[in-house]
Scaffold this motif. Structure first.
Motif, PDB file in Angstrom:
ATOM      1  N   SER A  13      -3.053 -14.366  10.930  1.00 46.11           N
ATOM      2  CA  SER A  13      -4.269 -14.022  11.222  1.00 46.11           C
ATOM      3  C   SER A  13      -5.302 -12.539  11.545  1.00 46.11           C
ATOM      4  O   SER A  13      -6.718 -12.386  12.239  1.00 46.11           O
ATOM      5  N   THR A  14      -3.914 -11.487  11.574  1.00 46.55           N
ATOM      6  CA  THR A  14      -4.692  -9.916  11.361  1.00 46.55           C
ATOM      7  C   THR A  14      -5.351  -9.746  10.128  1.00 46.55           C
ATOM      8  O   THR A  14      -4.964  -8.227  10.225  1.00 46.55           O
ATOM      9  N   GLN A  15      -4.827  -9.854   9.101  1.00 48.48           N
ATOM     10  CA  GLN A  15      -5.023  -9.719   7.851  1.00 48.48           C
ATOM     11  C   GLN A  15      -6.643  -9.441   7.469  1.00 48.48           C
ATOM     12  O   GLN A  15      -7.620  -9.877   7.686  1.00 48.48           O
ATOM     13  N   ASN A  16      -6.666  -8.274   6.877  1.00 49.48           N
ATOM     14  CA  ASN A  16      -7.608  -7.496   7.176  1.00 49.48           C
ATOM     15  C   ASN A  16      -7.643  -7.150   4.777  1.00 49.48           C
ATOM     16  O   ASN A  16      -7.482  -5.945   5.151  1.00 49.48           O
ATOM     17  N   ILE A  17      -8.828  -7.276   4.760  1.00 47.58           N
ATOM     18  CA  ILE A  17      -8.700  -6.441   3.252  1.00 47.58           C
ATOM     19  C   ILE A  17     -10.253  -6.131   2.548  1.00 47.58           C
ATOM     20  O   ILE A  17     -10.980  -6.988   2.388  1.00 47.58           O
ATOM     21  N   VAL A  18     -10.245  -5.407   2.160  1.00 46.36           N
ATOM     22  CA  VAL A  18     -11.603  -4.081   1.110  1.00 46.36           C
ATOM     23  C   VAL A  18     -11.193  -4.298  -0.156  1.00 46.36           C
ATOM     24  O   VAL A  18     -10.335  -4.006  -0.163  1.00 46.36           O
ATOM     25  N   GLU A  19     -11.572  -4.432  -0.501  1.00 42.73           N
ATOM     26  CA  GLU A  19     -11.834  -3.849  -2.232  1.00 42.73           C
ATOM     27  C   GLU A  19     -12.941  -3.444  -2.317  1.00 42.73           C
ATOM     28  O   GLU A  19     -14.133  -3.306  -1.893  1.00 42.73           O
ATOM     29  N   ASP A  20     -12.447  -2.579  -3.341  1.00 39.33           N
ATOM     30  CA  ASP A  20     -13.289  -1.254  -3.557  1.00 39.33           C
ATOM     31  C   ASP A  20     -13.501  -1.110  -5.178  1.00 39.33           C
ATOM     32  O   ASP A  20     -11.593  -1.540  -5.953  1.00 39.33           O
ATOM     33  N   VAL A  21     -14.165  -1.407  -5.797  1.00 41.94           N
ATOM     34  CA  VAL A  21     -14.422  -1.679  -6.979  1.00 41.94           C
ATOM     35  C   VAL A  21     -14.892  -0.536  -8.224  1.00 41.94           C
ATOM     36  O   VAL A  21     -16.175   0.054  -7.410  1.00 41.94           O
ATOM     37  N   THR A  22     -14.175  -0.139  -9.176  1.00 40.87           N
ATOM     38  CA  THR A  22     -15.218   1.200  -9.583  1.00 40.87           C
ATOM     39  C   THR A  22     -14.688   0.587 -10.812  1.00 40.87           C
ATOM     40  O   THR A  22     -14.204   0.258 -12.007  1.00 40.87           O
ATOM     41  N   ILE A  33     -13.097  -2.377 -15.386  1.00 40.27           N
ATOM     42  CA  ILE A  33     -13.018  -2.098 -13.961  1.00 40.27           C
ATOM     43  C   ILE A  33     -11.444  -1.690 -13.805  1.00 40.27           C
ATOM     44  O   ILE A  33     -10.466  -2.553 -14.036  1.00 40.27           O
ATOM     45  N   PHE A  34     -12.081  -1.113 -12.575  1.00 40.21           N
ATOM     46  CA  PHE A  34     -10.776  -0.649 -11.542  1.00 40.21           C
ATOM     47  C   PHE A  34     -11.470  -1.588 -10.451  1.00 40.21           C
ATOM     48  O   PHE A  34     -11.774  -0.731  -9.939  1.00 40.21           O
ATOM     49  N   ARG A  35     -10.576  -2.439 -10.226  1.00 40.52           N
ATOM     50  CA  ARG A  35     -10.631  -3.010  -8.954  1.00 40.52           C
ATOM     51  C   ARG A  35      -9.318  -2.996  -7.211  1.00 40.52           C
ATOM     52  O   ARG A  35      -8.212  -3.030  -7.725  1.00 40.52           O
ATOM     53  N   LYS A  36      -9.484  -1.869  -7.016  1.00 38.84           N
ATOM     54  CA  LYS A  36      -8.259  -1.446  -5.292  1.00 38.84           C
ATOM     55  C   LYS A  36      -8.292  -2.455  -4.600  1.00 38.84           C
ATOM     56  O   LYS A  36      -9.882  -2.689  -3.989  1.00 38.84           O
ATOM     57  N   LEU A  37      -7.720  -2.990  -4.205  1.00 39.99           N
ATOM     58  CA  LEU A  37      -8.156  -4.608  -2.731  1.00 39.99           C
ATOM     59  C   LEU A  37      -6.836  -3.254  -1.822  1.00 39.99           C
ATOM     60  O   LEU A  37      -5.549  -3.067  -2.132  1.00 39.99           O
ATOM     61  N   ASN A  38      -7.269  -3.124  -0.451  1.00 38.11           N
ATOM     62  CA  ASN A  38      -6.803  -2.682   0.235  1.00 38.11           C
ATOM     63  C   ASN A  38      -6.547  -3.251   1.910  1.00 38.11           C
ATOM     64  O   ASN A  38      -7.686  -4.232   2.272  1.00 38.11           O
ATOM     65  N   LEU A  39      -5.409  -3.712   1.713  1.00 35.29           N
ATOM     66  CA  LEU A  39      -5.133  -4.130   3.463  1.00 35.29           C
ATOM     67  C   LEU A  39      -4.750  -2.914   4.069  1.00 35.29           C
ATOM     68  O   LEU A  39      -4.527  -2.231   4.388  1.00 35.29           O
ATOM     69  N   LEU A  40      -6.257  -3.228   5.489  1.00 37.56           N
ATOM     70  CA  LEU A  40      -5.839  -2.448   7.151  1.00 37.56           C
ATOM     71  C   LEU A  40      -5.111  -3.074   7.622  1.00 37.56           C
ATOM     72  O   LEU A  40      -4.907  -3.926   8.175  1.00 37.56           O
ATOM     73  N   ASP A  41      -5.812  -1.988   8.793  1.00 39.11           N
ATOM     74  CA  ASP A  41      -4.685  -2.249   9.991  1.00 39.11           C
ATOM     75  C   ASP A  41      -5.747  -2.880  11.155  1.00 39.11           C
ATOM     76  O   ASP A  41      -6.952  -3.495  10.466  1.00 39.11           O
ATOM     77  N   THR A  42      -5.618  -3.893  12.284  1.00 32.09           N
ATOM     78  CA  THR A  42      -6.580  -4.236  12.912  1.00 32.09           C
ATOM     79  C   THR A  42      -7.745  -3.317  13.871  1.00 32.09           C
ATOM     80  O   THR A  42      -9.090  -4.097  13.515  1.00 32.09           O
ATOM     81  N   ASP A  43      -7.770  -1.970  13.210  1.00 33.44           N
ATOM     82  CA  ASP A  43      -8.658  -1.270  13.407  1.00 33.44           C
ATOM     83  C   ASP A  43      -9.163  -0.585  12.442  1.00 33.44           C
ATOM     84  O   ASP A  43     -10.186   0.331  13.109  1.00 33.44           O
ATOM     85  N   ASN A  44      -9.139  -1.456  11.382  1.00 28.12           N
ATOM     86  CA  ASN A  44      -9.996  -0.933   9.921  1.00 28.12           C
ATOM     87  C   ASN A  44      -9.645   0.270  10.167  1.00 28.12           C
ATOM     88  O   ASN A  44     -11.078   0.847   9.021  1.00 28.12           O
ATOM     89  N   THR A  45      -8.731   0.980   9.891  1.00 28.16           N
ATOM     90  CA  THR A  45      -8.792   3.115   9.858  1.00 28.16           C
ATOM     91  C   THR A  45      -8.022   2.480   8.963  1.00 28.16           C
ATOM     92  O   THR A  45      -7.732   3.913   8.369  1.00 28.16           O
ATOM     93  N   THR A  46      -6.736   2.223   9.368  1.00 30.15           N
ATOM     94  CA  THR A  46      -5.426   2.237   8.075  1.00 30.15           C
ATOM     95  C   THR A  46      -4.939   1.352   7.144  1.00 30.15           C
ATOM     96  O   THR A  46      -5.052   0.472   7.684  1.00 30.15           O
ATOM     97  N   ILE A  47      -4.894   2.134   5.955  1.00 30.56           N
ATOM     98  CA  ILE A  47      -4.155   1.260   4.880  1.00 30.56           C
ATOM     99  C   ILE A  47      -3.129   0.913   5.033  1.00 30.56           C
ATOM    100  O   ILE A  47      -1.899   2.184   4.748  1.00 30.56           O
TER     101      ILE A  47
END
Length: 778
Positions: A13-22, A33-47
């Motif tokens: 329930s705490t997973q927070n994934i953000v996609e960054d596409v170049t 296409i370069f697709r970066k998938l970033n898993l952030l902490d619960t406060d959305n500040t740390t990868i």
């Protein structure tokens, strides 16, 4: 489309994934296409974790030349010009390239073409053909990474598209008959000739015309490349060779006759003063002279008749060109009128001149009577002889011209003839005519000072209406102002036989006045004198003959000085010349010619201020020639102050230049003069506010007999030395005096100048030297 990350976590329930596409994708959709998938902490500040997916896009089915369907070759007979063969005008398979495949999202296709047009030689039936090179560009070629070009001229290609234009239908020039151009131009040229030809063809708008003009000598005198001939030709006969082709070697030609005919009448010239003596001869062959005749041929009377355009002419004594000779006998002795007719052989145009022949008796004619003379004198009411009067014996063609003595004579006239002696003179309309005549006629109309003689009444009847009215004043002023070059339907002079008895001086038309004298039966020598009346001249100032020594009587007072002040409006190009005068005293009228530079000045209006002046007093129609005429008459005026504006000239200057002294009063067309009470004449001149040099304004009168007044101007007070000398340089008289600055006068008398003829005047001052010329007569 490309899936998501696979995550394992004890706290999902705490997973927070953000996609960054170049993306690095070009316009053809090819790239990475370069697709970066970033898993952030619960406060959305740390990868916490990161993975990168690389996606590569390529075209596995590139566009190939074999997928191009090039336009097919075409032979056409339906087109008229090359411009009818543009791709969009052709059927689909002949128009543009089409694609069998490969025209998809991974390609960017475009095409263009270039034409080479080849003309063909005449007679082949082929008008032209096109070699059309097509180019197809794939802007998204996978192999090159940019674009790739294909052409139908590439190795292995079909070659350029060939489009042929064929036409075997020849144009046909529409028939048009001979062209006749008539011209009355004195220079024998036709004026502008314009001939347009047409032709019938299946392609009427694609025809190529040409023509040549050949004169009667076979010389080329004109040519053009149009269906319309526009030219100016001398009188003569020509051939116009027309040619039209349809650019396909199909040609039609036509030959057209063009005749330029001068309709100007020939110029007849008669020899005057011919005489011939009757010759006795034997008409019956019995050895006895029984006939006395004299034969005259038309060529004997010809003094060089000609046609300006060298058309052939024939001479005859009547309009019938076959009557080329006249036989005179004893009944013809005396002066006989004859006419020489000159006829243009080409056009039939005809004119004649009149003369006479003196048929002389050879002594064998028993004349029943003798020859007599008709003669007389033409003079004015003041008995001045009138020269240049044509006196004719009716319509007989016998004419004599008076000279300075005013005499005419017709001698050797046979008895018994009927004649009308007719004097005429229709030249020099302004001779003796001025605004002063208008003033005098106006006083007569107002019954202030009626004209005192019937001849002056006839002169005042300007329009020959047998009445003197305001209309005569209008007609006379138009003549003075140059609106008329001559009076409409009227001679310059009228003539009354001297024996005419006027019943009423103030109404001379109560008795019929004929400008000829009718002789019903010439029985003896006759002397018939005529009084010449110059139309419009009621003060008798006409110069009646070349030797006249009539002196115009001018007043001795200073001339009328019209001061000019220039006023510039808010529009610097619109200006006003204000005309005033400090010595406008007892003036009843004035006239003159105002000259200016027509290239720089346009007169817009003339406006009366302290005198009544309107459009009837001036003529602006000649200002393109650099002058306007002015004629004014009014009640006697009291003296005006120097600031009292008489009238204004409103004008426009055509540039911003400073035009100092733009106007000057002269006698170029209308004599410059003014009138004061007593009908005295004085000089008129324009003066500007600043006079820069010494001037001799006038000598009045000039010529003079007893005394003359010299008016002059000096800008500064001082001494003036005068010298008078003749044409040989001999000094006749000297004088010296001191003068004030401005306008001055001196009087010179016959006791000072004891000679006649041209006398030169020299004024010497500290400001300069000036010369002038005057005439002294006995």
């Amino acid at each position: 489309t490309f899936g998501g990350p696979d995550l394992t976590d004890n706290c999902p329930s705490t997973q927070n994934i953000v996609e960054d596409v170049t993306a690095d994708i070009n316009q053809c959709g090819i790239g990475t296409i370069f697709r970066k998938l970033n898993l952030l902490d619960t406060d959305n500040t740390t990868i916490l974790r990161q993975c990168v997916q690389t996606i590569t896009i390529t075209n596995d089915t590139p566009f190939l030349a074999t997928q191009i369907q090039w336009p097919l070759d075409l032979d056409t007979t339906g087109a008229c010009v090359i411009t009818d063969l543009n791709p969009e005008d052709l059927p689909a398979i002949y128009g543009f390239p089409t694609f069998l495949g490969g025209d998809d999202n991974c390609s960017l296709l475009a095409f263009d073409y270039e034409d080479k047009v080849f003309s063909t030689t005449g007679g082949s039936g082929e008008c032209a053909h096109i070699e059309r090179t097509w180019t197809v560009i794939n802007w998204c070629d996978q192999s090159t990474g940019s674009f790739k070009q294909f052409s139908n001229t590439d190795p292995g290609g079909p070659g350029p598209q060939i489009i042929g234009l064929t036409n075997s239908v020849a144009p046909v020039i529409d028939p048009q008959g001979p062209k006749i151009v008539e011209s009355g131009n004195i220079d024998c040229e036709s004026g502008t000739i314009e001939i347009t030809r047409t032709a019938t063809d299946d392609c009427p708008n694609a025809l190529d015309w040409s023509y040549t003009i050949i004169d009667a000598a076979g010389q080329l005198v004109g040519a053009g490349d149009s269906p319309t001939l526009v030219d100016t030709l001398a009188a003569g006969n020509y051939i116009v060779n027309w040619s039209v082709n349809d650019f396909c070697g199909n040609v039609d030609n036509d030959t057209q006759v063009l005749n330029v005919i001068s309709t100007k009448t020939p110029t007849p010239i008669c020899i005057n003063g011919l005489s011939g003596m009757l010759v006795g001869w034997d008409s019956t062959g019995d050895g006895m002279i029984d006939s006395n005749t004299f034969e005259l041929w038309a060529s004997d009377v010809d003094g060089g008749s000609y046609h300006t355009c060298d058309n052939d002419i024939v001479l005859s004594f009547t309009p019938d060109t076959t009557v080329t000779n006249i036989t005179f006998d004893c009944d013809s002795v005396g002066i006989r009128p004859i006419r020489l007719y000159v006829t243009d052989v080409v056009t039939g145009m005809q004119d004649y001149c009149s003369t006479f022949i003196n048929v002389q008796d050879n002594g064998n004619c028993n004349l029943l009577g003798t020859l007599v003379a008709v003669q007389g004198e033409v003079h004015t009411e003041e008995y001045e002889k009138v020269d240049k009067v044509e006196v004719e014996l009716g319509t007989t063609g016998i004419v004599d011209m008076t000279e300075e003595d005013g005499l005419y004579a017709f001698e050797d006239m046979p008895l018994g003839g009927g004649y009308a002696v007719q004097p005429t003179k229709d030249i020099d309309y302004l001779n003796g005519v001025s605004t002063l005549d208008i003033i005098i006629i106006q006083r007569h109309i107002l019954n202030q000072e009626p004209l005192e003689s019937a001849y002056k009444m006839i002169a005042a009847d300007v329009n020959n209406s047998q009445d003197v009215s305001a209309i005569d004043l209008i007609e006379l002023r138009k003549l003075i102002l140059g609106v008329y070059d001559e009076l409409p339907d009227n001679d310059s002079w009228r003539f009354v036989d001297e024996e005419h008895d006027f019943v009423d001086v103030l109404n001379p038309w109560l008795t019929e006045i004929s400008e000829d004298y009718v002789i019903t039966n010439l029985s003896s020598d006759m002397t018939i004198d005529f009084v010449g009346v110059k139309v419009g001249d009621v003060n008798g100032s006409v110069i009646a003959n070349a030797e006249s020594n009539k002196i115009e009587q001018r007043a001795s007072r200073l001339g009328l000085i019209l001061d000019v002040k220039e006023v510039v409006s808010s529009n610097i190009n619109i200006r006003t010349a204000q005309i005033s005068s400090a010595n406008y005293s007892d003036v009843t009228g004035l006239q003159g010619t105002i000259e200016f530079d027509a290239e720089q000045i346009e007169i817009l209006d003339i406006v009366g201020q302290n005198i009544v002046l309107d459009v009837t007093n001036y003529n602006l129609t000649k200002q393109s020639e650099g002058w306007i005429a002015i004629s004014y008459d009014g009640l006697p005026q009291v003296a005006k102050g120097g600031d009292d504006v008489l009238f204004e000239i409103i004008y426009k200057v055509k540039s911003n230049d400073d035009y100092a002294k733009p106007f000057r009063m002269t006698s170029r067309v209308v004599k410059s003069e003014a009138y004061i009470e007593g009908d005295q004449i004085i000089e008129v001149r324009m003066a500007y506010e600043v006079e820069e040099s010494i001037q001799i304004v006038s000598v009045s009168p000039n010529p003079w007999i007893d005394r003359a007044v010299i008016e002059f101007y000096i800008p500064q007070a001082g001494t003036g030395d005068w010298e008078f000398y003749d044409i040989n340089g001999k000094v006749l008289y000297k004088m010296s005096n001191t003068y004030e600055a401005g306008f001055n006068t001196i009087e010179i008398g016959r006791e000072d100048i004891q000679t006649s003829g041209i006398v030169y005047v020299r004024l010497i001052t500290d400001q300069g030297l000036l010369k002038y010329k005057m005439i002294v007569i006995d």
